[in-house]
Design an enzyme around this catalytic site. Structure first.
Site, PDB file in Angstrom:
ATOM      1  N   GLU A 138       0.859  -1.180   0.000  1.00  0.00           N
ATOM      2  CA  GLU A 138       0.000   0.000   0.000  1.00  0.00           C
ATOM      3  C   GLU A 138       0.896   1.230   0.000  1.00  0.00           C
ATOM      4  O   GLU A 138       1.792   1.332   0.832  1.00  0.00           O
ATOM      5  CB  GLU A 138      -0.880  -0.021   1.253  1.00  0.00           C
ATOM      6  N   THR A 187      -4.340   6.003   2.895  1.00  0.00           N
ATOM      7  CA  THR A 187      -4.735   7.354   3.294  1.00  0.00           C
ATOM      8  C   THR A 187      -5.625   7.983   2.228  1.00  0.00           C
ATOM      9  O   THR A 187      -5.477   9.150   1.854  1.00  0.00           O
ATOM     10  CB  THR A 187      -3.506   8.253   3.579  1.00  0.00           C
ATOM     11  N   LYS A 240      -9.651  -2.055   9.038  1.00  0.00           N
ATOM     12  CA  LYS A 240      -8.294  -1.841   9.530  1.00  0.00           C
ATOM     13  C   LYS A 240      -8.394  -1.318  10.950  1.00  0.00           C
ATOM     14  O   LYS A 240      -8.779  -0.169  11.162  1.00  0.00           O
ATOM     15  CB  LYS A 240      -7.560  -0.833   8.632  1.00  0.00           C
TER      16      LYS A 240
END
Length: 211
Positions: free
Chosen positions: A42, A71, A130
């Site tokens: 990521e 993000t 998450k």
């Protein structure tokens, strides 16, 4: 067709989080991670030139690996990362990017800490939650959170070292996200050789199981 993110996370057990200060270094770090056997990376959008890094990593990504964007906060972020070729999206919180990514067929690991946030994230279309920052409550908190939500796939992220991975697996995490302890400073121009050494140690620890 969108990737089955939950299945990939469950099989890989580790999501590498790339956050740095240089796009070329971030791309090089991502390529090294995948070459050493990490299956999911990521690239955080806080990295300057993150979209270009995602594109570059995708170009050389081995079969069976996934490159995502982290993000991801807004609807426009989703459009940008989709255009760059991101195969999944990660958020730090319950934000508007979740339903937008789901609408586009991009699987989402949505950041959440509380029971309400975890439930809301899934209702908004997240494939996985998450748990962030996981170190705040540790494995015991994850286990308690899973009791009322056994159907939610949790990925533990935030403050997790290589020596703590198995504690989170035992508490029910399908995978852990590793940033600094795995990537180090490689995404800011640090040593790729040191990165490769950390990756090998991480994958060896996964194979060996808990101490």
């Amino acid at each position: 067709m969108s990737a089955d993110l939950v299945a990939e996370l469950t099989a890989a057990r580790v999501l590498a989080i790339i956050r740095g200060t240089d796009a070329d270094a971030a791309a090089a770090a991502g390529k090294a991670l995948l070459a050493e056997g990490v299956r999911l990376v990521e690239v955080s959008l806080t990295t300057p030139g993150a979209l270009g890094a995602i594109e570059a990593i995708r170009l050389d990504a081995p079969d069976g690996t996934l490159v995502g964007a982290g993000t991801v906060l807004s609807v426009s972020d989703v459009a940008d990362v989709a255009a760059a070729g991101a195969q999944f999206v990660v958020t730090p919180a319950v934000v508007e990017s979740i339903p937008e990514a789901a609408r586009r067929g991009l699987p989402v690991a949505a950041g959440a800490l509380t029971p309400t946030e975890a439930h809301t994230a899934v209702r908004m279309g997240a494939s996985a939650v998450k748990l962030f920052p996981a170190s705040l409550g540790g494995p015991a908190y994850l286990k308690a959170l899973r009791d009322p939500f056994p159907h939610i796939p949790f990925v533990a992220v935030g403050g997790i070292g290589l020596d703590r991975m198995h504690a989170y697996f035992e508490a029910g995490a399908i995978a852990v996200g590793l940033g600094g302890p795995l990537v180090g400073d490689a995404a800011s121009g640090g040593s790729l050789d040191n990165l490769r050494t950390r990756v090998r140690a991480c994958l060896a620890a996964l194979r060996q199981g808990p101490a």
